[in-house]
Motif scaffolding. Structure first.
Motif, PDB file in Angstrom:
ATOM      1  N   VAL A  10      27.546   1.775 -16.530  1.00  0.00           N
ATOM      2  CA  VAL A  10      27.771   3.208 -16.666  1.00  0.00           C
ATOM      3  C   VAL A  10      27.057   3.666 -17.928  1.00  0.00           C
ATOM      4  O   VAL A  10      27.299   3.139 -19.014  1.00  0.00           O
ATOM      5  CB  VAL A  10      29.272   3.554 -16.736  1.00  0.00           C
ATOM      6  CG1 VAL A  10      29.471   5.057 -16.940  1.00  0.00           C
ATOM      7  CG2 VAL A  10      29.990   3.095 -15.475  1.00  0.00           C
ATOM      8  N   GLY A  12      25.916   6.975 -20.364  1.00  0.00           N
ATOM      9  CA  GLY A  12      26.248   8.351 -20.716  1.00  0.00           C
ATOM     10  C   GLY A  12      25.400   8.845 -21.873  1.00  0.00           C
ATOM     11  O   GLY A  12      24.698   8.078 -22.521  1.00  0.00           O
ATOM     12  N   ARG A  57      26.895  11.313 -16.940  1.00  0.00           N
ATOM     13  CA  ARG A  57      27.036   9.892 -16.607  1.00  0.00           C
ATOM     14  C   ARG A  57      26.280   9.506 -15.351  1.00  0.00           C
ATOM     15  O   ARG A  57      26.220  10.268 -14.399  1.00  0.00           O
ATOM     16  CB  ARG A  57      28.504   9.562 -16.369  1.00  0.00           C
ATOM     17  CG  ARG A  57      29.300   9.681 -17.626  1.00  0.00           C
ATOM     18  CD  ARG A  57      30.254   8.572 -17.703  1.00  0.00           C
ATOM     19  NE  ARG A  57      30.851   8.598 -19.018  1.00  0.00           N
ATOM     20  CZ  ARG A  57      31.906   7.925 -19.334  1.00  0.00           C
ATOM     21  NH1 ARG A  57      32.480   7.166 -18.447  1.00  0.00           N
ATOM     22  NH2 ARG A  57      32.391   7.978 -20.537  1.00  0.00           N
ATOM     23  N   MET A  59      26.324   6.033 -12.851  1.00  0.00           N
ATOM     24  CA  MET A  59      26.919   4.740 -12.552  1.00  0.00           C
ATOM     25  C   MET A  59      25.974   3.974 -11.630  1.00  0.00           C
ATOM     26  O   MET A  59      25.493   4.522 -10.640  1.00  0.00           O
ATOM     27  CB  MET A  59      28.276   4.902 -11.870  1.00  0.00           C
ATOM     28  CG  MET A  59      28.958   3.575 -11.592  1.00  0.00           C
ATOM     29  SD  MET A  59      30.542   3.745 -10.746  1.00  0.00           S
ATOM     30  CE  MET A  59      31.458   4.687 -11.945  1.00  0.00           C
ATOM     31  N   VAL A 131      35.061  -1.043 -11.978  1.00  0.00           N
ATOM     32  CA  VAL A 131      34.559   0.318 -12.204  1.00  0.00           C
ATOM     33  C   VAL A 131      35.316   0.963 -13.370  1.00  0.00           C
ATOM     34  O   VAL A 131      34.720   1.586 -14.253  1.00  0.00           O
ATOM     35  CB  VAL A 131      34.688   1.170 -10.926  1.00  0.00           C
ATOM     36  CG1 VAL A 131      34.297   2.611 -11.178  1.00  0.00           C
ATOM     37  CG2 VAL A 131      33.842   0.568  -9.805  1.00  0.00           C
ATOM     38  N   THR A 132      36.632   0.775 -13.394  1.00  0.00           N
ATOM     39  CA  THR A 132      37.453   1.318 -14.476  1.00  0.00           C
ATOM     40  C   THR A 132      37.043   0.728 -15.819  1.00  0.00           C
ATOM     41  O   THR A 132      36.921   1.454 -16.819  1.00  0.00           O
ATOM     42  CB  THR A 132      38.948   1.022 -14.204  1.00  0.00           C
ATOM     43  OG1 THR A 132      39.290   1.570 -12.931  1.00  0.00           O
ATOM     44  CG2 THR A 132      39.838   1.606 -15.278  1.00  0.00           C
ATOM     45  N   ASN A 135      33.646   2.161 -17.045  1.00  0.00           N
ATOM     46  CA  ASN A 135      33.821   3.515 -17.576  1.00  0.00           C
ATOM     47  C   ASN A 135      34.492   3.497 -18.943  1.00  0.00           C
ATOM     48  O   ASN A 135      34.095   4.241 -19.846  1.00  0.00           O
ATOM     49  CB  ASN A 135      34.617   4.381 -16.594  1.00  0.00           C
ATOM     50  CG  ASN A 135      33.730   5.002 -15.554  1.00  0.00           C
ATOM     51  OD1 ASN A 135      32.834   5.776 -15.858  1.00  0.00           O
ATOM     52  ND2 ASN A 135      33.968   4.652 -14.302  1.00  0.00           N
ATOM     53  N   CYS A 138      31.966   2.450 -21.518  1.00  0.00           N
ATOM     54  CA  CYS A 138      31.055   3.555 -21.810  1.00  0.00           C
ATOM     55  C   CYS A 138      31.741   4.568 -22.722  1.00  0.00           C
ATOM     56  O   CYS A 138      31.144   5.040 -23.694  1.00  0.00           O
ATOM     57  CB  CYS A 138      30.581   4.208 -20.511  1.00  0.00           C
ATOM     58  SG  CYS A 138      29.314   5.478 -20.759  1.00  0.00           S
ATOM     59  N   ASP A 139      33.010   4.888 -22.441  1.00  0.00           N
ATOM     60  CA  ASP A 139      33.760   5.823 -23.288  1.00  0.00           C
ATOM     61  C   ASP A 139      33.845   5.338 -24.728  1.00  0.00           C
ATOM     62  O   ASP A 139      33.766   6.134 -25.666  1.00  0.00           O
ATOM     63  CB  ASP A 139      35.201   6.000 -22.768  1.00  0.00           C
ATOM     64  CG  ASP A 139      35.296   6.817 -21.499  1.00  0.00           C
ATOM     65  OD1 ASP A 139      34.328   7.532 -21.161  1.00  0.00           O
ATOM     66  OD2 ASP A 139      36.350   6.726 -20.827  1.00  0.00           O
TER      67      ASP A 139
END
Length: 186
Positions: A10, A12, A57, A59, A131-132, A135, A138-139
């Motif tokens: 991911v 961003g 973003r 993915m 996937v979680t 993310n 990335c956060d």
């Protein structure tokens, strides 16, 4: 749908929320178009699959639907290429007053993949903790940082320089994170 072991990358844009709040919608669209065009070319060259575009973003899945011999390593290589590419774009963006940069996360594990949506709008996507985690990484990543979770680190550490980073929180639990520094010499 089907279950597969994949790497999820991911990517961003750091500073995007502030930029979007102050910029004209046409400027935001221009930046996103540049990001998506460049990202799409690199993802295609690395035989990845773009799973989604959401605001700033992108993915990407590796190892589904196109098979990848070492998905986490391919995601790390793609992540480094994207960091370099977005770094070049960020230099141009900063010259025009746009304070944007790169951040990303990579996770490796199982997901359920397939078409999702409804009759008039179907997309190819993935669902699952991998996937979680991607993310969340990335956060948590700062400007220019590409974070990996534990399983991805183990899969790439023979080929990539990896350094410990601060833990991240995923679903209320602290998990170790690692910063991808680059390719190993030799």
């Amino acid at each position: 749908s089907h279950r597969a072991e994949i790497a999820v990358l991911v990517v961003g844009l750091t500073g995007f929320a502030d930029f979007e709040a102050q910029a004209a919608p046409e400027d935001v669209t221009d930046v996103l178009r540049q990001l998506h065009d460049a990202t799409g070319r690199l993802v295609h060259a690395h035989e990845g699959t773009v799973g989604s575009f959401a605001a700033d973003r992108v993915m990407v899945f590796l190892n589904d639907p196109l098979p990848t011999r070492r998905p986490a390593l391919a995601a790390a290589q793609l992540g480094l290429a994207l960091r370099e590419m977005v770094g070049g774009l960020a230099t141009l963006w900063r010259r025009s007053g746009r304070g944007l940069g790169f951040h990303a996360g990579i996770a490796y594990g199982y997901a359920t993949l397939g078409t999702m949506g409804f009759e008039h709008r179907l997309d190819y996507g993935a669902v699952g903790p991998v996937v979680t985690r991607a993310n969340a990484l990335c956060d948590a990543a700062g400007e220019g940082v590409l974070l990996l979770e534990q399983r991805a680190r183990v899969a790439v550490e023979d080929h990539m320089a990896v350094e410990p980073a601060d833990d991240i929180t995923v679903a209320g639990r602290a998990e170790p994170a690692f910063a991808l520094a680059g390719r190993r010499d030799g």
